[in-house]
Design a protein around this motif. Structure first.
Motif, PDB file in Angstrom:
ATOM      1  N   ARG A   1       7.092  12.482   0.931  1.00 17.14           N
ATOM      2  CA  ARG A   1       7.119  11.055   0.586  1.00 17.14           C
ATOM      3  C   ARG A   1       7.121  10.181   1.835  1.00 17.14           C
ATOM      4  O   ARG A   1       7.837  10.455   2.802  1.00 17.14           O
ATOM      5  CB  ARG A   1       8.351  10.750  -0.254  1.00 17.14           C
ATOM      6  CG  ARG A   1       8.486   9.296  -0.650  1.00 17.14           C
ATOM      7  CD  ARG A   1       9.702   9.064  -1.513  1.00 17.14           C
ATOM      8  NE  ARG A   1       9.589   9.757  -2.804  1.00 17.14           N
ATOM      9  CZ  ARG A   1      10.517   9.703  -3.753  1.00 17.14           C
ATOM     10  NH1 ARG A   1      11.633   9.012  -3.551  1.00 17.14           N
ATOM     11  NH2 ARG A   1      10.332  10.353  -4.892  1.00 17.14           N
ATOM     12  N   GLY A   2       6.309   9.126   1.798  1.00 14.74           N
ATOM     13  CA  GLY A   2       6.311   8.136   2.864  1.00 14.74           C
ATOM     14  C   GLY A   2       5.491   8.492   4.094  1.00 14.74           C
ATOM     15  O   GLY A   2       5.472   7.724   5.058  1.00 14.74           O
TER      16      GLY A   2
ATOM     17  N   PRO B   1       1.924   8.767   5.826  1.00 15.28           N
ATOM     18  CA  PRO B   1       0.551   8.300   5.595  1.00 15.28           C
ATOM     19  C   PRO B   1      -0.474   9.427   5.683  1.00 15.28           C
ATOM     20  O   PRO B   1      -0.278  10.416   6.393  1.00 15.28           O
ATOM     21  CB  PRO B   1       0.333   7.267   6.721  1.00 15.28           C
ATOM     22  CG  PRO B   1       1.705   6.911   7.197  1.00 15.28           C
ATOM     23  CD  PRO B   1       2.535   8.139   7.009  1.00 15.28           C
TER      24      PRO B   1
ATOM     25  N   ARG C   1       6.424   0.926   7.380  1.00 15.07           N
ATOM     26  CA  ARG C   1       6.793   1.387   6.037  1.00 15.07           C
ATOM     27  C   ARG C   1       5.726   1.049   4.996  1.00 15.07           C
ATOM     28  O   ARG C   1       5.755   1.573   3.880  1.00 15.07           O
ATOM     29  CB  ARG C   1       8.136   0.795   5.630  1.00 15.07           C
ATOM     30  CG  ARG C   1       8.148  -0.721   5.473  1.00 15.07           C
ATOM     31  CD  ARG C   1       9.524  -1.237   5.030  1.00 15.07           C
ATOM     32  NE  ARG C   1      10.499  -1.010   6.079  1.00 15.07           N
ATOM     33  CZ  ARG C   1      10.842  -1.933   6.976  1.00 15.07           C
ATOM     34  NH1 ARG C   1      10.271  -3.119   6.949  1.00 15.07           N
ATOM     35  NH2 ARG C   1      11.742  -1.671   7.899  1.00 15.07           N
ATOM     36  N   GLU C   2       4.792   0.157   5.363  1.00 17.17           N
ATOM     37  CA  GLU C   2       3.735  -0.229   4.428  1.00 17.17           C
ATOM     38  C   GLU C   2       2.426   0.514   4.694  1.00 17.17           C
ATOM     39  O   GLU C   2       1.454   0.339   3.945  1.00 17.17           O
ATOM     40  CB  GLU C   2       3.495  -1.735   4.515  1.00 17.17           C
ATOM     41  CG  GLU C   2       4.725  -2.583   4.186  1.00 17.17           C
ATOM     42  CD  GLU C   2       4.443  -4.070   4.277  1.00 17.17           C
ATOM     43  OE1 GLU C   2       3.373  -4.493   3.790  1.00 17.17           O
ATOM     44  OE2 GLU C   2       5.271  -4.805   4.846  1.00 17.17           O
TER      45      GLU C   2
ATOM     46  N   ARG D   1      -0.156   3.274   4.456  1.00 21.50           N
ATOM     47  CA  ARG D   1      -0.447   4.364   3.522  1.00 21.50           C
ATOM     48  C   ARG D   1      -1.510   5.320   4.053  1.00 21.50           C
ATOM     49  O   ARG D   1      -1.636   6.447   3.579  1.00 21.50           O
ATOM     50  CB  ARG D   1      -0.909   3.795   2.175  1.00 21.50           C
ATOM     51  CG  ARG D   1       0.180   3.018   1.441  1.00 21.50           C
ATOM     52  CD  ARG D   1       1.307   3.949   1.034  1.00 21.50           C
ATOM     53  NE  ARG D   1       2.398   3.244   0.371  1.00 21.50           N
ATOM     54  CZ  ARG D   1       3.494   2.809   1.004  1.00 21.50           C
ATOM     55  NH1 ARG D   1       3.624   3.017   2.303  1.00 21.50           N
ATOM     56  NH2 ARG D   1       4.449   2.187   0.356  1.00 21.50           N
ATOM     57  N   GLY D   2      -2.286   4.847   5.022  1.00 25.04           N
ATOM     58  CA  GLY D   2      -3.325   5.712   5.561  1.00 25.04           C
ATOM     59  C   GLY D   2      -3.797   5.250   6.926  1.00 25.04           C
ATOM     60  O   GLY D   2      -3.663   4.077   7.286  1.00 25.04           O
TER      61      GLY D   2
ATOM     62  N   ARG E   1      -4.575   1.472   6.616  1.00 28.06           N
ATOM     63  CA  ARG E   1      -4.583   0.999   5.239  1.00 28.06           C
ATOM     64  C   ARG E   1      -3.149   0.743   4.813  1.00 28.06           C
ATOM     65  O   ARG E   1      -2.305   1.635   4.871  1.00 28.06           O
ATOM     66  CB  ARG E   1      -5.237   2.040   4.325  1.00 28.06           C
ATOM     67  CG  ARG E   1      -5.242   1.678   2.854  1.00 28.06           C
ATOM     68  CD  ARG E   1      -6.115   2.647   2.055  1.00 28.06           C
ATOM     69  NE  ARG E   1      -5.720   4.025   2.271  1.00 28.06           N
ATOM     70  CZ  ARG E   1      -4.728   4.639   1.604  1.00 28.06           C
ATOM     71  NH1 ARG E   1      -4.016   3.961   0.698  1.00 28.06           N
ATOM     72  NH2 ARG E   1      -4.442   5.908   1.842  1.00 28.06           N
ATOM     73  N   LEU E   2      -2.886  -0.512   4.393  1.00 31.61           N
ATOM     74  CA  LEU E   2      -1.530  -0.910   4.024  1.00 31.61           C
ATOM     75  C   LEU E   2      -1.411  -1.066   2.510  1.00 31.61           C
ATOM     76  O   LEU E   2      -2.400  -1.038   1.779  1.00 31.61           O
ATOM     77  CB  LEU E   2      -1.164  -2.244   4.696  1.00 31.61           C
ATOM     78  CG  LEU E   2      -1.371  -2.360   6.206  1.00 31.61           C
ATOM     79  CD1 LEU E   2      -0.907  -3.737   6.684  1.00 31.61           C
ATOM     80  CD2 LEU E   2      -0.662  -1.255   6.952  1.00 31.61           C
ATOM     81  N   THR E   3      -0.184  -1.227   2.067  1.00 34.78           N
ATOM     82  CA  THR E   3       0.036  -1.534   0.652  1.00 34.78           C
ATOM     83  C   THR E   3      -0.609  -2.886   0.316  1.00 34.78           C
ATOM     84  O   THR E   3      -0.861  -3.713   1.204  1.00 34.78           O
ATOM     85  CB  THR E   3       1.544  -1.607   0.352  1.00 34.78           C
ATOM     86  OG1 THR E   3       2.134  -2.610   1.203  1.00 34.78           O
ATOM     87  CG2 THR E   3       2.222  -0.279   0.592  1.00 34.78           C
TER      88      THR E   3
ATOM     89  N   ASP F   1      -3.603  -3.342  -0.814  1.00 34.70           N
ATOM     90  CA  ASP F   1      -5.035  -3.327  -0.513  1.00 34.70           C
ATOM     91  C   ASP F   1      -5.364  -4.116   0.752  1.00 34.70           C
ATOM     92  O   ASP F   1      -6.380  -4.800   0.847  1.00 34.70           O
ATOM     93  CB  ASP F   1      -5.822  -3.889  -1.710  1.00 34.70           C
ATOM     94  CG  ASP F   1      -7.285  -3.479  -1.680  1.00 34.70           C
ATOM     95  OD1 ASP F   1      -7.573  -2.412  -1.095  1.00 34.70           O
ATOM     96  OD2 ASP F   1      -8.125  -4.211  -2.225  1.00 34.70           O
TER      97      ASP F   1
END
Length: 263
Positions: free
Chosen positions: A155-156, A158, A199-200, A202-203, A215-217, A219
């Motif tokens: 979890r968490g 990227p 923390r935001e 995702r990739g 890539r952040l939360t 979009d």
């Protein structure tokens, strides 16, 4: 006839005080011989205790520091020779076996704990990015080392996407730096992201050495460029996100001229 004067009696007393020099030398020699014999016996006893006695043979192997691995896995990989003299245990060989068998472990300290124990203090690698292939995830640590493949993504952490083209300028970047180097650059870029944004994330996508994006939360995306000048880019991104909180795209590839777009 007159007796010796007071001065003469004092000289006689001074001359006769203490043993003669030869006697003092013999006493010192005897003391030195006794001490030498004692040291020989002590040294022999210590040698026998360390290399011949059953009192200092390995009976236990303790493991500390594990998180994902189990102590049993570490003990099996270490293969510490039980029953061997503690002083004779090859700690370097134990470290090498653990490093080869368990790449998840970043460091291990092998400690002789007298009289009958070997301690293994390990530090496991922590994933900072994940490479996905099929239904599996390869964990990548802060040094860019791919150390384990798991079926469930932690979890968490990227995802890392290597979107390097095999043609054009991107192919030249791949030939020059190699995939491992590009993975390390992605890790380096992700590590420079400010905590308020990390923390935001995702990739992380890598198209070439100087084309890394996040890539952040929500979009949202960030053009990071290369991993160079990470601290300046982090400051620029923090300021940009405060000034344009509704933006969907941020560009800090040139930190002295950051830009944002979309809403």
């Amino acid at each position: 006839m007159a007796g010796p004067t007071t001065a003469e009696r004092g000289e006689r007393r001074q001359g006769s005080s203490g043993p003669p020099p030869v006697r003092r030398f013999r006493r010192r020699l005897r003391v030195m011989i006794v001490l030498a014999v004692a040291f020989v016996f002590l040294g022999s006893g210590a040698f026998w205790l360390l290399y011949g006695s059953d009192l200092v043979r390995v009976e236990r192997v303790s493991v500390s520091g594990t998180r994902i691995l189990t102590p049993a896995q570490v003990r099996e990989a270490a293969d510490v020779p039980l029953g061997e003299q503690v002083i004779s245990v090859d700690t370097g060989a134990i470290e090498a076996r653990i490093a080869e068998e368990l790449p998840r472990i970043a460091t291990v300290d092998v400690i002789r704990s007298w009289p009958r124990e070997i301690e293994l203090k390990v530090t496991e690698r922590t994933p900072v990015l994940l490479l996905q292939k099929g239904g599996k995830f390869t964990e990548v640590d802060k040094e860019g080392v791919r150390f384990a493949t798991v079926s469930r993504a932690p979890r968490g952490v990227p995802l890392l996407e290597l979107a390097v083209s095999r043609s054009g300028s991107a192919a030249a970047s791949l030939r020059r730096f190699g995939e491992d180097r590009l993975v390390r650059e992605a890790v380096r870029a992700a590590g420079a992201v400010p905590d308020s944004v990390a923390r935001e994330v995702r990739g992380v996508k890598v198209r070439s050495y100087d084309d890394i994006s996040l890539r952040l939360t929500g979009d949202r995306t960030v053009d990071w460029g290369s991993s160079e000048k990470g601290a300046a880019k982090a400051r620029a991104l923090t300021a940009l996100m405060k000034a344009a909180s509704d933006a969907r795209h941020f560009d800090v590839s040139v930190p002295t001229a950051p830009a944002s777009s979309g809403s």
